[in-house]
Design a protein around this motif. Sequence first.
Motif, PDB file in Angstrom:
ATOM      1  N   GLU A  51       0.837  -1.198   0.000  1.00 60.17           N
ATOM      2  CA  GLU A  51       0.000   0.000   0.000  1.00 60.17           C
ATOM      3  C   GLU A  51       0.873   1.249   0.000  1.00 60.17           C
ATOM      4  O   GLU A  51       1.715   1.426   0.882  1.00 60.17           O
ATOM      5  CB  GLU A  51      -0.899  -0.002   1.238  1.00 60.17           C
ATOM      6  CG  GLU A  51      -1.838   1.197   1.315  1.00 60.17           C
ATOM      7  CD  GLU A  51      -2.668   1.191   2.590  1.00 60.17           C
ATOM      8  OE1 GLU A  51      -3.553   2.043   2.701  1.00 60.17           O
ATOM      9  OE2 GLU A  51      -2.415   0.353   3.473  1.00 60.17           O
ATOM     10  N   PRO A  52       0.693   2.128  -0.954  1.00 60.99           N
ATOM     11  CA  PRO A  52       1.516   3.337  -1.009  1.00 60.99           C
ATOM     12  C   PRO A  52       1.097   4.372   0.017  1.00 60.99           C
ATOM     13  O   PRO A  52      -0.035   4.372   0.498  1.00 60.99           O
ATOM     14  CB  PRO A  52       1.264   3.849  -2.431  1.00 60.99           C
ATOM     15  CG  PRO A  52      -0.125   3.398  -2.744  1.00 60.99           C
ATOM     16  CD  PRO A  52      -0.262   2.045  -2.066  1.00 60.99           C
ATOM     17  N   PHE A  53       2.023   5.234   0.381  1.00 60.19           N
ATOM     18  CA  PHE A  53       1.697   6.308   1.310  1.00 60.19           C
ATOM     19  C   PHE A  53       0.734   7.316   0.685  1.00 60.19           C
ATOM     20  O   PHE A  53       0.192   8.162   1.392  1.00 60.19           O
ATOM     21  CB  PHE A  53       2.975   7.007   1.788  1.00 60.19           C
ATOM     22  CG  PHE A  53       3.439   6.545   3.139  1.00 60.19           C
ATOM     23  CD1 PHE A  53       3.098   7.238   4.283  1.00 60.19           C
ATOM     24  CD2 PHE A  53       4.206   5.402   3.262  1.00 60.19           C
ATOM     25  CE1 PHE A  53       3.506   6.815   5.532  1.00 60.19           C
ATOM     26  CE2 PHE A  53       4.628   4.966   4.514  1.00 60.19           C
ATOM     27  CZ  PHE A  53       4.278   5.675   5.650  1.00 60.19           C
ATOM     28  N   LYS A  81      10.130   4.216   9.815  1.00 59.46           N
ATOM     29  CA  LYS A  81       9.720   3.913   8.430  1.00 59.46           C
ATOM     30  C   LYS A  81       9.589   5.151   7.563  1.00 59.46           C
ATOM     31  O   LYS A  81       9.662   5.068   6.334  1.00 59.46           O
ATOM     32  CB  LYS A  81       8.408   3.135   8.436  1.00 59.46           C
ATOM     33  CG  LYS A  81       7.231   3.946   8.913  1.00 59.46           C
ATOM     34  CD  LYS A  81       5.976   3.111   9.001  1.00 59.46           C
ATOM     35  CE  LYS A  81       4.793   3.942   9.488  1.00 59.46           C
ATOM     36  NZ  LYS A  81       5.053   4.659  10.749  1.00 59.46           N
ATOM     37  N   GLU A  82       9.391   6.310   8.180  1.00 54.44           N
ATOM     38  CA  GLU A  82       9.248   7.533   7.392  1.00 54.44           C
ATOM     39  C   GLU A  82      10.566   7.998   6.776  1.00 54.44           C
ATOM     40  O   GLU A  82      10.596   8.971   6.010  1.00 54.44           O
ATOM     41  CB  GLU A  82       8.656   8.660   8.241  1.00 54.44           C
ATOM     42  CG  GLU A  82       7.172   8.533   8.502  1.00 54.44           C
ATOM     43  CD  GLU A  82       6.841   7.566   9.625  1.00 54.44           C
ATOM     44  OE1 GLU A  82       5.673   7.210   9.790  1.00 54.44           O
ATOM     45  OE2 GLU A  82       7.781   7.156  10.362  1.00 54.44           O
ATOM     46  N   PHE A  83      11.652   7.293   7.086  1.00 52.04           N
ATOM     47  CA  PHE A  83      12.952   7.644   6.522  1.00 52.04           C
ATOM     48  C   PHE A  83      13.382   6.682   5.415  1.00 52.04           C
ATOM     49  O   PHE A  83      14.510   6.739   4.937  1.00 52.04           O
ATOM     50  CB  PHE A  83      14.012   7.707   7.636  1.00 52.04           C
ATOM     51  CG  PHE A  83      13.750   8.815   8.607  1.00 52.04           C
ATOM     52  CD1 PHE A  83      14.207  10.100   8.355  1.00 52.04           C
ATOM     53  CD2 PHE A  83      13.009   8.593   9.758  1.00 52.04           C
ATOM     54  CE1 PHE A  83      13.942  11.136   9.235  1.00 52.04           C
ATOM     55  CE2 PHE A  83      12.739   9.619  10.648  1.00 52.04           C
ATOM     56  CZ  PHE A  83      13.204  10.897  10.389  1.00 52.04           C
ATOM     57  N   ILE A  90      12.292  10.644   0.420  1.00 53.92           N
ATOM     58  CA  ILE A  90      11.922   9.726   1.491  1.00 53.92           C
ATOM     59  C   ILE A  90      10.486  10.042   1.901  1.00 53.92           C
ATOM     60  O   ILE A  90       9.928  11.086   1.551  1.00 53.92           O
ATOM     61  CB  ILE A  90      12.880   9.815   2.700  1.00 53.92           C
ATOM     62  CG1 ILE A  90      12.783  11.183   3.367  1.00 53.92           C
ATOM     63  CG2 ILE A  90      14.308   9.483   2.305  1.00 53.92           C
ATOM     64  CD1 ILE A  90      13.471  11.213   4.711  1.00 53.92           C
ATOM     65  N   VAL A  91       9.893   9.159   2.679  1.00 51.14           N
ATOM     66  CA  VAL A  91       8.490   9.301   3.066  1.00 51.14           C
ATOM     67  C   VAL A  91       8.235  10.626   3.773  1.00 51.14           C
ATOM     68  O   VAL A  91       7.245  11.317   3.495  1.00 51.14           O
ATOM     69  CB  VAL A  91       8.050   8.123   3.955  1.00 51.14           C
ATOM     70  CG1 VAL A  91       6.661   8.382   4.540  1.00 51.14           C
ATOM     71  CG2 VAL A  91       8.060   6.816   3.166  1.00 51.14           C
ATOM     72  N   LEU A  92       9.108  11.000   4.694  1.00 49.09           N
ATOM     73  CA  LEU A  92       8.895  12.231   5.465  1.00 49.09           C
ATOM     74  C   LEU A  92       8.817  13.450   4.547  1.00 49.09           C
ATOM     75  O   LEU A  92       7.973  14.336   4.737  1.00 49.09           O
ATOM     76  CB  LEU A  92      10.010  12.403   6.493  1.00 49.09           C
ATOM     77  CG  LEU A  92       9.748  13.389   7.633  1.00 49.09           C
ATOM     78  CD1 LEU A  92       8.564  12.934   8.480  1.00 49.09           C
ATOM     79  CD2 LEU A  92      10.981  13.530   8.508  1.00 49.09           C
ATOM     80  N   GLN A  98       2.995  16.993   0.540  1.00 49.27           N
ATOM     81  CA  GLN A  98       1.570  16.798   0.261  1.00 49.27           C
ATOM     82  C   GLN A  98       0.670  17.640   1.166  1.00 49.27           C
ATOM     83  O   GLN A  98      -0.421  18.042   0.766  1.00 49.27           O
ATOM     84  CB  GLN A  98       1.195  15.316   0.397  1.00 49.27           C
ATOM     85  CG  GLN A  98       1.916  14.394  -0.564  1.00 49.27           C
ATOM     86  CD  GLN A  98       1.742  14.816  -2.011  1.00 49.27           C
ATOM     87  OE1 GLN A  98       0.628  14.983  -2.485  1.00 49.27           O
ATOM     88  NE2 GLN A  98       2.855  15.008  -2.715  1.00 49.27           N
ATOM     89  N   PHE A  99       1.119  17.876   2.389  1.00 55.20           N
ATOM     90  CA  PHE A  99       0.331  18.640   3.352  1.00 55.20           C
ATOM     91  C   PHE A  99       1.061  19.949   3.637  1.00 55.20           C
ATOM     92  O   PHE A  99       2.221  19.947   4.036  1.00 55.20           O
ATOM     93  CB  PHE A  99       0.173  17.866   4.666  1.00 55.20           C
ATOM     94  CG  PHE A  99      -0.731  16.676   4.565  1.00 55.20           C
ATOM     95  CD1 PHE A  99      -2.020  16.717   5.090  1.00 55.20           C
ATOM     96  CD2 PHE A  99      -0.303  15.504   3.959  1.00 55.20           C
ATOM     97  CE1 PHE A  99      -2.856  15.621   5.004  1.00 55.20           C
ATOM     98  CE2 PHE A  99      -1.131  14.397   3.865  1.00 55.20           C
ATOM     99  CZ  PHE A  99      -2.424  14.455   4.388  1.00 55.20           C
ATOM    100  N   SER A 100       0.372  21.061   3.475  1.00 52.36           N
ATOM    101  CA  SER A 100       1.012  22.355   3.712  1.00 52.36           C
ATOM    102  C   SER A 100       1.295  22.540   5.207  1.00 52.36           C
ATOM    103  O   SER A 100       0.626  21.936   6.058  1.00 52.36           O
ATOM    104  CB  SER A 100       0.112  23.486   3.227  1.00 52.36           C
ATOM    105  OG  SER A 100      -1.007  23.636   4.078  1.00 52.36           O
TER     106      SER A 100
END
Length: 199
Positions: A51-53, A81-83, A90-92, A98-100
């Motif tokens: 499942e993608p972020f 995992k966010e790294f 990277i995820v972070l 994506q979010f301001s």
Amino acid sequence: KEKLDKYGLKCVLTHVAPAKLLADPVKVAKDHDIFGCDCVGLGGYWPKDDEPFDNFDRDYMAVAKALKENGKYFMYHNHEKEFRRYKDGIVLEYLAEQFSPEIMGFTFDTYWAQTAGADPAYWIERLSGRVPCIHLKDHSFDRKMAVIGEGNINFDRVFTAAEKAGTEYMLVEQDDCNKENPFDCLRRSYEFLKSRGFE
């Protein structure tokens, strides 16, 4: 609220169950009004391996906006995992893009960043302006959680970075005290912070 008032404490951040946030973020915001807490935290996001972020955006963008509209700030708590690598970074980084900053901040956890091989101070600086609360947790040999100042994280750099990033609250969190008395661990963390000029 009565307990907070009785002991002279202030609630500055929570972790709310995903089901509650997704079901009715407006009610969550109103519940936080009762004890005067502005930061509404999500303790993490654990997608399945396939499942993608991207699905995080789909699920939580509306939550973040609803909280903002009701005077609250949505906060995402990182783990290691966010790294991991994701898309072009990277995820972070992906989540931050994506979010301001106006609708989502980060409850940055120093231990989990160190566990991932990342530099906590560097990432606090990178997230400047959206880390009002951070979790202080030290990291010792063999991935053990440690009393602040007794592990291998350079907290002097973390403190400097946090000040520059606009952090208001540094919250000591030690999930695992390695069979030591939790209150003794808390006392030693407090003494370390006091030695660095914090009260």
